[in-house]
Enzyme design. Structure first.
Site, mmCIF file in Angstrom:
data_model
loop_
_atom_site.group_PDB
_atom_site.id
_atom_site.type_symbol
_atom_site.label_atom_id
_atom_site.label_comp_id
_atom_site.label_asym_id
_atom_site.label_seq_id
_atom_site.Cartn_x
_atom_site.Cartn_y
_atom_site.Cartn_z
ATOM 1 N N LYS A 23 -1.526 -15.618 0.857
ATOM 2 C CA LYS A 23 -1.641 -14.413 0.034
ATOM 3 C C LYS A 23 -0.369 -13.561 0.144
ATOM 4 C CE LYS A 23 -4.979 -11.282 1.092
ATOM 5 N NZ LYS A 23 -4.462 -9.895 1.148
ATOM 6 N N ARG A 28 4.754 -11.756 -2.543
ATOM 7 C CA ARG A 28 6.206 -11.562 -2.441
ATOM 8 C C ARG A 28 6.955 -12.469 -3.407
ATOM 9 N NH1 ARG A 28 3.657 -9.909 2.013
ATOM 10 N NH2 ARG A 28 4.647 -8.502 3.497
ATOM 11 N N ARG A 124 -7.734 4.235 1.246
ATOM 12 C CA ARG A 124 -6.854 3.777 2.341
ATOM 13 C C ARG A 124 -5.598 4.659 2.440
ATOM 14 N NH1 ARG A 124 -6.319 -2.615 1.913
ATOM 15 N NH2 ARG A 124 -5.227 -2.277 3.885
ATOM 16 N N SER A 172 3.460 -2.627 10.810
ATOM 17 C CA SER A 172 2.881 -2.892 9.488
ATOM 18 C C SER A 172 3.912 -3.564 8.596
ATOM 19 C CB SER A 172 2.396 -1.596 8.839
ATOM 20 O OG SER A 172 2.201 -1.808 7.450
ATOM 21 N N GLN A 174 3.474 -4.199 5.562
ATOM 22 C CA GLN A 174 3.465 -3.565 4.243
ATOM 23 C C GLN A 174 4.431 -2.388 4.215
ATOM 24 O OE1 GLN A 174 -0.636 -2.714 3.285
ATOM 25 N NE2 GLN A 174 -1.141 -4.875 3.041
ATOM 26 N N ASP A 321 -5.457 -9.945 10.605
ATOM 27 C CA ASP A 321 -6.520 -10.231 9.631
ATOM 28 C C ASP A 321 -7.564 -11.203 10.186
ATOM 29 O OD1 ASP A 321 -5.336 -8.551 7.819
ATOM 30 O OD2 ASP A 321 -4.208 -10.132 6.819
ATOM 31 N N LYS A 348 -8.401 -1.085 6.984
ATOM 32 C CA LYS A 348 -8.232 -2.263 6.120
ATOM 33 C C LYS A 348 -9.176 -2.118 4.910
ATOM 34 C CE LYS A 348 -5.055 -4.329 8.467
ATOM 35 N NZ LYS A 348 -3.704 -4.382 7.901
ATOM 36 N N ARG A 394 -12.833 -10.741 4.084
ATOM 37 C CA ARG A 394 -12.787 -11.387 5.404
ATOM 38 C C ARG A 394 -14.102 -11.179 6.163
ATOM 39 N NH1 ARG A 394 -7.910 -13.531 4.827
ATOM 40 N NH2 ARG A 394 -6.238 -12.160 4.130
HETATM 41 C C1 S3P Z 1 0.028 -7.887 4.760
HETATM 42 C C2 S3P Z 1 0.184 -7.170 5.910
HETATM 43 C C3 S3P Z 1 -0.935 -6.766 6.767
HETATM 44 C C4 S3P Z 1 -2.206 -7.550 6.465
HETATM 45 C C5 S3P Z 1 -2.446 -7.680 5.003
HETATM 46 C C6 S3P Z 1 -1.287 -8.352 4.311
HETATM 47 C C7 S3P Z 1 1.225 -8.209 3.961
HETATM 48 O O1 S3P Z 1 -1.183 -5.396 6.575
HETATM 49 O O2 S3P Z 1 -3.305 -6.944 7.092
HETATM 50 O O3 S3P Z 1 -3.619 -8.452 4.768
HETATM 51 O O4 S3P Z 1 1.153 -9.083 3.072
HETATM 52 O O5 S3P Z 1 2.278 -7.601 4.203
HETATM 53 P P1 S3P Z 1 -0.339 -4.278 7.377
HETATM 54 O O6 S3P Z 1 1.064 -4.618 7.196
HETATM 55 O O7 S3P Z 1 -0.684 -2.970 6.760
HETATM 56 O O8 S3P Z 1 -0.827 -4.380 8.786
#
Ligand code: S3P
Length: 433
Positions: A23, A28, A124, A172, A174, A321, A348, A394
């Protein structure tokens, strides 16, 4: 579509499973390809709801994206500076990755955009991206003092946004990725430091697209770019976070023997393999190879007796995750499993610490919920129960494995598995003896 599913007890899990595309890498690959100026073919793209949210947002921003008869995704971007102002709100659906990474791209654009998501995403936290992106010169406004989406992103008042040196309060990928993507459009470099290293798919993909990335300890630095150099083809590895359900299922259900084909084993993602091995699982890693910059392998897993363990510190982002399904493993292990430092789970798709304790609790499990983790004393006796997924993919899949390994379960709102693993329940059905 049915609102719930009943998983009844049966024998072991056997056969082989082609693990669907990762995913994180699917998101990306579409974003990067949309910022390039030559066509990119994405193979093994994950056609799940989250990644389709990214496709739809990038289309609204001007990328040409089409699926062919062989399920490859063809992306034609308009160049790093070729995105256009979207005519409508960009809807990230349930996907935090879409929303946060896209925000990084959008603060560098000379146009206005608005981002939103579903009820879960609207609750969130967004301050984690708004703070650094605003330091870079991003003009972001949103609900409740810009702590929640919808958010709007204005054309920056400056000619170009600036790079930053930023220490993140949490690990993180993200947040890190949002800053890295924004830096492509900045006037100078950025250095980002995290408490622990989170998944590095953005860093690897930046390199694949010709951007130099410097890494030292838990820091990563990049400079702005004038152009991305697309690789022509991206082969997305299978998602270890999806394989995780089979790794635990085959371990705890007696007489199981599964081969999981083409699983991404990027070291920033393999915390689950380390923990399960430490607990006594029988997993072998075969046929290791590279798929582009990403390491992949086939995983062979057989039933095994587990013992409890402690999961904390630097390994947490490497299995963030997988904690719901690792909690299921802990219920079948001998002794105590302690999970701590996992407070990120509270923000999450749902509060996953609460959801795990409450829903597995309905099946008879005694799980102590702490502020930042869970304590599980195994092995525990589980009963059939009616459980709720909280509309969290999940949680739905972890409940299915818990039910398959005990006396069954009825899962309400099981279809949310489509967010990351559209064929999960059909696959489960096909591998049970
Ligand atoms: C992800 C980063 C994780 C993960 C999410 C996907 C990503 O989150 O929990 O399912 O693709 O960068 P965080 O970076 O907020 O921890």
């Amino acid at each position: 579509m049915l609102e719930n599913i009943t998983i009844s007890p049966k024998g072991g899990l056997s056969g082989s499973i082609n693990i669907p595309g990762d995913k994180s890498i699917s998101h990306r690959s579409v974003m990067f390809a949309s910022l390039a100026s030559t066509p990119v073919i994405i193979k093994n793209f994950l056609y799940a709801e989250d990644c389709l949210s990214t496709v739809s947002c990038m289309q609204k921003l001007g990328a040409k994206i089409e699926k062919d008869e062989e399920n490859n995704l063809h992306v034609l971007g308009q160049g790093l500076y070729g995105l256009k102002e979207p005519e409508d709100i960009l809807d990230a659906g349930n996907s935090g990755t879409t929303l946060r990474l896209l925000s990084g791209i959008l603060i560098g654009q000379p146009f206005f955009s608005v981002l939103t998501g579903d009820a879960s995403l609207r609750s969130r936290p967004m301050a984690r991206i708004v703070t650094p992106l605003t330091m870079m010169g991003g003009e972001i406004k949103g609900r409740q003092d810009t702590r929640y989406v919808p958010i709007s992103i204005e054309k920056s008042k400056k000619e170009k946004i600036n790079g930053i040196e930023y220490t993140m309060p949490m690990a993180s990928a993200q947040v890190k990725s949002a800053i890295l993507l924004a830096t492509l459009f900045a006037s100078g470099p950025s250095t980002i430091t995290e408490p622990y290293v989170s998944r590095d798919h953005t860093e690897l993909m930046l390199e694949t697209f010709g951007v130099k990335v410097a890494r030292e300890g838990t820091s990563v630095s990049i400079s702005p770019s004038s152009q991305l150099h697309a690789p022509g083809e991206i082969n997305v590895p299978g998602d270890i976070s999806s394989a995780a359900f089979w790794l635990v299922g085959a371990t705890i259900i007696p007489e199981s023997h599964l081969t999981l084909i083409n699983v991404g084993i990027n070291p920033t993602r393999t915390g689950i393999l380390d923990v399960l091995k430490e607990m006594g699982a029988n997993i072998s890693i075969e046929n290791q190879r590279f798929s582009g910059a990403e390491l992949v392998a086939d995983l062979v897993v057989k039933s095994a007796k587990l013992k409890g363990t402690t999961i904390d510190g630097a390994i947490i982002p490497r299995l963030i995750d997988e904690i719901p399904i690792l909690s299921v493993a802990a219920l079948f292990a001998d002794g105590k499993t302690i999970i701590r430092g996992a407070e990120e789970l509270r923000v999450k798709e749902t509060d996953r610490l609460k959801a795990v304790a409450s829903e597995l609790g309905k099946m008879g499990a005694i799980i102590t919920e702490t502020s930042d983790g869970l304590i599980i004393d195994g092995p525990q006796k589980m009963n059939f129960a009616n459980c709720d997924s909280y509309h969290d993919h999940r949680i739905a899949m972890a409940l299915a494995i818990a039910g398959a390994a005990s006396l069954g379960v009825n899962i309400h709102k099981h279809n949310c598995a489509n967010i990351s693993y559209p064929n999960f329940f059909a696959t489960l059905d096909s591998i049970r003896k």
